[in-house]
Design a protein around this motif. Structure first.
Motif, short mmCIF file in Angstrom:
data_model
loop_
_atom_site.label_atom_id
_atom_site.label_comp_id
_atom_site.label_asym_id
_atom_site.label_seq_id
_atom_site.Cartn_x
_atom_site.Cartn_y
_atom_site.Cartn_z
N GLU A 200 70.34 55.03 65.71
CA GLU A 200 70.07 53.63 65.35
C GLU A 200 68.96 53.03 66.19
N ARG A 201 68.96 53.33 67.48
CA ARG A 201 67.89 52.80 68.33
C ARG A 201 66.55 53.44 67.97
N CYS A 202 66.59 54.69 67.53
CA CYS A 202 65.36 55.34 67.10
C CYS A 202 64.79 54.64 65.87
N VAL A 203 65.65 54.28 64.93
CA VAL A 203 65.20 53.55 63.75
C VAL A 203 64.51 52.25 64.18
N GLU A 204 65.15 51.51 65.05
CA GLU A 204 64.57 50.24 65.51
C GLU A 204 63.22 50.45 66.18
N ARG A 205 63.15 51.43 67.09
CA ARG A 205 61.92 51.68 67.85
C ARG A 205 60.78 52.14 66.95
N GLU A 206 61.06 53.11 66.09
CA GLU A 206 60.00 53.66 65.25
C GLU A 206 59.42 52.61 64.31
N LEU A 207 60.27 51.77 63.74
CA LEU A 207 59.77 50.76 62.81
C LEU A 207 58.96 49.69 63.54
N ARG A 208 59.37 49.39 64.75
CA ARG A 208 58.61 48.42 65.54
C ARG A 208 57.26 49.02 65.95
N GLU A 209 57.26 50.30 66.32
CA GLU A 209 56.02 50.94 66.74
C GLU A 209 55.06 51.16 65.57
N GLU A 210 55.59 51.57 64.43
CA GLU A 210 54.73 51.95 63.33
C GLU A 210 54.20 50.77 62.54
N VAL A 211 55.05 49.77 62.28
CA VAL A 211 54.59 48.65 61.45
C VAL A 211 54.90 47.28 62.05
N GLY A 212 55.56 47.24 63.23
CA GLY A 212 55.77 45.98 63.92
C GLY A 212 56.88 45.11 63.38
N VAL A 213 57.82 45.68 62.60
CA VAL A 213 58.89 44.85 62.05
C VAL A 213 60.19 45.06 62.83
N ASP A 214 61.00 44.01 62.85
CA ASP A 214 62.34 44.06 63.44
C ASP A 214 63.34 44.20 62.30
N VAL A 215 64.29 45.12 62.45
CA VAL A 215 65.22 45.40 61.37
C VAL A 215 66.66 45.12 61.78
N THR A 216 67.48 44.85 60.78
CA THR A 216 68.92 44.65 60.95
C THR A 216 69.64 45.48 59.89
N ASP A 217 70.96 45.46 59.96
CA ASP A 217 71.81 46.12 58.95
C ASP A 217 71.40 47.57 58.74
N ILE A 218 71.29 48.32 59.82
CA ILE A 218 70.91 49.74 59.75
C ILE A 218 72.11 50.54 59.23
N ARG A 219 71.89 51.30 58.17
CA ARG A 219 72.97 52.05 57.55
C ARG A 219 72.55 53.50 57.32
N SER A 231 62.52 70.47 61.31
CA SER A 231 63.16 69.16 61.45
C SER A 231 64.47 69.06 60.67
N LEU A 232 65.29 68.12 61.08
CA LEU A 232 66.45 67.67 60.31
C LEU A 232 66.24 66.19 60.08
N MET A 233 66.04 65.80 58.82
CA MET A 233 65.76 64.42 58.48
C MET A 233 67.07 63.66 58.26
N LEU A 234 67.25 62.56 58.99
CA LEU A 234 68.45 61.74 58.90
C LEU A 234 68.07 60.42 58.26
N GLY A 235 68.58 60.20 57.04
CA GLY A 235 68.14 59.07 56.24
C GLY A 235 68.92 57.80 56.52
N PHE A 236 68.19 56.68 56.59
CA PHE A 236 68.79 55.37 56.83
C PHE A 236 68.16 54.33 55.91
N SER A 237 68.83 53.19 55.80
CA SER A 237 68.24 51.99 55.22
C SER A 237 68.37 50.88 56.24
N ALA A 238 67.50 49.88 56.15
CA ALA A 238 67.55 48.73 57.06
C ALA A 238 66.88 47.55 56.37
#
Length: 302
Positions: A200-219, A231-238
């Motif tokens: 979950e923290r990786c999702v937050e960090r990568e999205l902030r680094e790549e496009v500068g957005v803050d996300v919630t409701d990570i699933r 690689s092993l791709m782990l899919g999420f939505s936010a």
């Protein structure tokens, strides 16, 4: 509705390959099975010989009288053992796993066969010396490990990465394009998990680094192996705010835009991106990627 689930299992997660783990350490059983075994030859680009749109397998004994030192045991098809070997000199009609769904006819068994072969052979190419003591390593356990001269055993590496569909909780989704991609080709945002980091923290960090957005409701949605190279791709939505300014901090993303559900549905209807009209504003990844499955699942929501 802010939440959704995958409406299908990702293509590379549907494998029906019987890996027959109990045979890997049984050298006698592997030798006995070699006489009737089938062999897959794959070059360093992940390409294999194709016959009539299907993967071509040959009799293993055409390679050697018994299991070759650099061959890897993939599993079994009934009573038939299946092996793979690196061969950079194969000639003829070639194709690879990325072409599945376009020019290569692969069922769930075939995709599992290719994805396992790619991952294992790629790892062996990079693991010829021990990370512990630097001594040469040799193939052991049918190719599922390598052992150094000092007896240290090493196993295939898997690099976990997150891939996330960012949406606004309604009718819009955020997609990005990397610098090396064709114009118009967009996909989900993704990145590798760092040491000491949760998914979950990786999702937050990568999205902030790549496009500068803050996300919630990570699933969490689902996962898929992605053997390019391991690689092993782990899919999420936010969920993110479309009004937040997009900024590109790490330089990986060339552009990103918010697209409507109608635009995404039209792009999906165009088929595989390689065959879609290049003048379209939006092209999407091919069916072999978990990104396609996630986007399709989101687009199917009312």
């Amino acid at each position: 509705m802010s939440g959704f689930q995958l409406n299908a299992v990702p293509v590379l997660s549907r494998t029906t390959l019987d890996r027959a783990e109990h045979l890997r350490a049984d050298e006698q059983a592997l030798k006995e099975g070699w006489a009737q075994a089938k062999l897959l030859r794959m070059n360093r680009r992940g390409q294999v010989l194709v016959d009539g749109g299907s993967v071509a397998l040959e009799a293993a004994i055409t390679l050697s009288a018994e299991p070759a030192a650099d061959a890897v045991f993939l599993g079994v098809d009934g009573e038939i053992h299946l092996w793979a070997v690196r061969d950079n000199d194969i000639e003829g009609t070639l194709s690879d796993l990325r072409a599945a769904g376009a020019t290569l006819n692969l069922d769930d068994f075939g995709t599992g066969l290719l994805s396992t072969a790619i991952a294992l052979l790629n790892w062996h190419d990079k693991a010829r010396y021990s990370a512990t003591d630097g001594t040469p390593t040799a193939v052991t356990n049918g190719g599922w490990s390598r052992t150094s001269e000092a007896g240290h055993e090493e196993f295939p590496r898997i690099d976990p990465a997150v891939i996330c569909l960012v949406h606004d909780g309604g009718d819009r989704v955020l997609l990005g394009r990397q610098h090396t991609w064709p114009e118009g080709l967009f996909s989900l945002l993704a990145g590798f998990v760092e040491t000491g980091e949760s998914l979950e923290r990786c999702v937050e960090r990568e999205l902030r680094e790549e496009v500068g957005v803050d996300v919630t409701d990570i699933r969490y949605l689902g996962s898929q192996p992605w053997p390019f190279p391991r690689s092993l791709m782990l899919g999420f939505s936010a969920v993110a705010d479309p009004e937040q300014e997009l900024t590109f901090h790490d330089g990986e993303i060339a552009e990103a835009h918010w697209f409507t559900r109608a635009e995404v549905r039209a792009a999906l209807a165009a088929g595989e991106w390689g065959a879609a009209r290049t003048e379209s504003r939006l092209l999407l990844p091919g069916s072999i990627s978990i990104a396609r499955t996630i986007v399709e699942s989101w687009a199917a929501q009312d």
